[in-house]
Design a protein around this motif. Structure first.
Motif, PDB file in Angstrom:
ATOM      1  N   VAL A 138       0.858  -1.182   0.000  1.00 29.88           N
ATOM      2  CA  VAL A 138       0.000   0.000   0.000  1.00 29.88           C
ATOM      3  C   VAL A 138       0.892   1.229   0.000  1.00 29.88           C
ATOM      4  O   VAL A 138       1.844   1.315   0.784  1.00 29.88           O
ATOM      5  N   THR A 192      -5.356   3.212   6.643  1.00 28.39           N
ATOM      6  CA  THR A 192      -5.672   2.374   5.486  1.00 28.39           C
ATOM      7  C   THR A 192      -4.807   1.123   5.475  1.00 28.39           C
ATOM      8  O   THR A 192      -5.286   0.014   5.211  1.00 28.39           O
ATOM      9  N   THR A 196      -6.297  -2.592   5.769  1.00 29.30           N
ATOM     10  CA  THR A 196      -6.052  -3.541   4.680  1.00 29.30           C
ATOM     11  C   THR A 196      -5.387  -4.801   5.206  1.00 29.30           C
ATOM     12  O   THR A 196      -5.783  -5.925   4.869  1.00 29.30           O
ATOM     13  N   ALA A 245      -9.044  -6.138  -4.262  1.00 28.79           N
ATOM     14  CA  ALA A 245      -9.759  -5.226  -5.159  1.00 28.79           C
ATOM     15  C   ALA A 245     -10.813  -4.424  -4.402  1.00 28.79           C
ATOM     16  O   ALA A 245     -11.002  -3.228  -4.648  1.00 28.79           O
ATOM     17  N   GLN A 247     -10.672  -3.535  -1.262  1.00 35.04           N
ATOM     18  CA  GLN A 247      -9.984  -2.518  -0.474  1.00 35.04           C
ATOM     19  C   GLN A 247      -9.583  -1.324  -1.343  1.00 35.04           C
ATOM     20  O   GLN A 247      -9.661  -0.170  -0.909  1.00 35.04           O
ATOM     21  N   ARG A 248      -9.159  -1.597  -2.573  1.00 36.31           N
ATOM     22  CA  ARG A 248      -8.832  -0.494  -3.483  1.00 36.31           C
ATOM     23  C   ARG A 248     -10.047   0.402  -3.708  1.00 36.31           C
ATOM     24  O   ARG A 248      -9.953   1.627  -3.653  1.00 36.31           O
ATOM     25  N   ARG A 249     -11.180  -0.243  -3.991  1.00 37.01           N
ATOM     26  CA  ARG A 249     -12.395   0.537  -4.267  1.00 37.01           C
ATOM     27  C   ARG A 249     -12.850   1.302  -3.033  1.00 37.01           C
ATOM     28  O   ARG A 249     -13.264   2.461  -3.124  1.00 37.01           O
ATOM     29  N   THR A 251     -11.131   2.282  -0.280  1.00 41.12           N
ATOM     30  CA  THR A 251     -10.233   3.287   0.287  1.00 41.12           C
ATOM     31  C   THR A 251      -9.716   4.287  -0.739  1.00 41.12           C
ATOM     32  O   THR A 251      -9.290   5.382  -0.375  1.00 41.12           O
ATOM     33  N   LEU A 254      -3.603   3.439  -3.338  1.00 40.16           N
ATOM     34  CA  LEU A 254      -2.808   2.719  -4.321  1.00 40.16           C
ATOM     35  C   LEU A 254      -2.344   1.412  -3.681  1.00 40.16           C
ATOM     36  O   LEU A 254      -1.471   1.415  -2.806  1.00 40.16           O
ATOM     37  N   ILE A 255      -2.952   0.305  -4.088  1.00 39.46           N
ATOM     38  CA  ILE A 255      -2.654  -1.009  -3.503  1.00 39.46           C
ATOM     39  C   ILE A 255      -2.169  -1.933  -4.612  1.00 39.46           C
ATOM     40  O   ILE A 255      -2.881  -2.140  -5.600  1.00 39.46           O
ATOM     41  N   GLU A 256      -0.974  -2.470  -4.466  1.00 42.77           N
ATOM     42  CA  GLU A 256      -0.400  -3.389  -5.445  1.00 42.77           C
ATOM     43  C   GLU A 256      -0.492  -4.825  -4.937  1.00 42.77           C
ATOM     44  O   GLU A 256      -0.181  -5.096  -3.773  1.00 42.77           O
TER      45      GLU A 256
END
Length: 276
Positions: A138, A192, A196, A245, A247-249, A251, A254-256
């Motif tokens: 993150v 965040t 996550t 996915a 968590q990306r939506r 928060t 930028l989560i890889e």
């Protein structure tokens, strides 16, 4: 061009260990290049197999390997070769990867050290059987927390002329506001990261927080606030990736997601590192 496979005389050979497993296909292994010209093979011990390769002893001391791995091209070649063999071993069953450049002065020394650690290897193989490692990072963009007031600097000297009433106080208020905004942004990013990590640990059988690393992309630095490794049952992989996915939506962070990988991060904290 692929180098011909040639044996290294046992009397002058050190032993490089790639991984430990319960079963391995010697025919498959012998076709992989490894990190020397000798064939990749198995070394049995305590109902286990170490996947090894002979390395000329003259090239196996600590200084030689330090110099070898300080060359970026050679480092990349060794990392790729090491990972290729570990991955090939893992296709046949659970594997405990060894660290890059795990070297022993002889085959007998390797067998002795591995045998002494056999109980731990059995535990690791039981732990990772049927499971994969996923990496989740993150980031927060440092640029996103920089406003125009961040770039406002105090004057190099104090003018001697008349000053606008309240100008000094207004400047200090802007500075304090910038500091507050930056701190609030950092707190939100850390929250965040924690949320996550907690959400993903609920789907994993084990998790580790790894050392944070910043990344510089063009003129924008990304500050990493989570670098996590998660050991996940293969049957839960789809749910895990869906959770990332989500968590990306939720928060907007930028989560890889990377993987799945052989469980390098869960091979045990006390893995042997050889005796250069």
């Amino acid at each position: 061009m692929t180098q011909p496979v040639t044996a290294v005389p046992a009397a002058t050979a050190a032993t490089y260990v790639f991984a430990v497993c319960r079963h391995a296909d010697d025919d498959v292994l012998s076709r992989l290049p490894g990190i020397s010209t000798a064939p990749v093979r198995t070394l049995p011990f305590e109902q286990l197999h170490a996947v090894v390769q002979d390395v000329p002893a003259a090239e196996a001391d600590r200084q030689s390997w330090t110099e070898r791995l300080s060359d970026p091209d050679e480092l990349e070649r060794c990392v790729r070769a090491h990972h290729q063999i570990v991955t090939a071993v893992a296709t046949g069953g659970p594997a405990a990867p060894m660290a890059l450049a795990t070297l022993y002065s002889s085959e007998e020394r390797a067998r002795q050290a591995l045998t002494a650690d056999a109980a731990r290897f059995h535990t690791v193989l039981d732990r990772v059987a049927g499971r994969l490692e996923w990496g989740v990072k993150v980031y927060v963009s440092s640029a996103s927390t920089v406003t125009a007031t961040d770039r406002t600097v105090a004057p190099a000297h104090v003018p001697t002329g008349p000053q606008t009433p309240g100008a000094g106080r207004a400047y200090l208020d802007r500075v304090r506001g910038t500091h507050r905004a930056r701190e609030e942004s950092r707190r939100a990013a850390l929250q965040t990261a924690e949320e996550t990590d907690a959400a993903l640990r609920g789907l994993a059988v084990a998790a580790r927080r790894l050392r944070l690393q910043d990344q510089q992309l063009d003129d924008c630095r990304r500050t990493q606030v989570l670098n996590g490794a998660y050991l996940v049952d293969e049957s839960q992989s789809a749910r895990f990736t869906q959770a990332v996915a989500a968590q990306r939506r939720r928060t907007g962070a930028l989560i890889e997601l990377s993987g799945p990988w052989v469980p390098y991060s869960f091979a045990g904290e006390d893995a042997a590192h050889g005796d250069h």
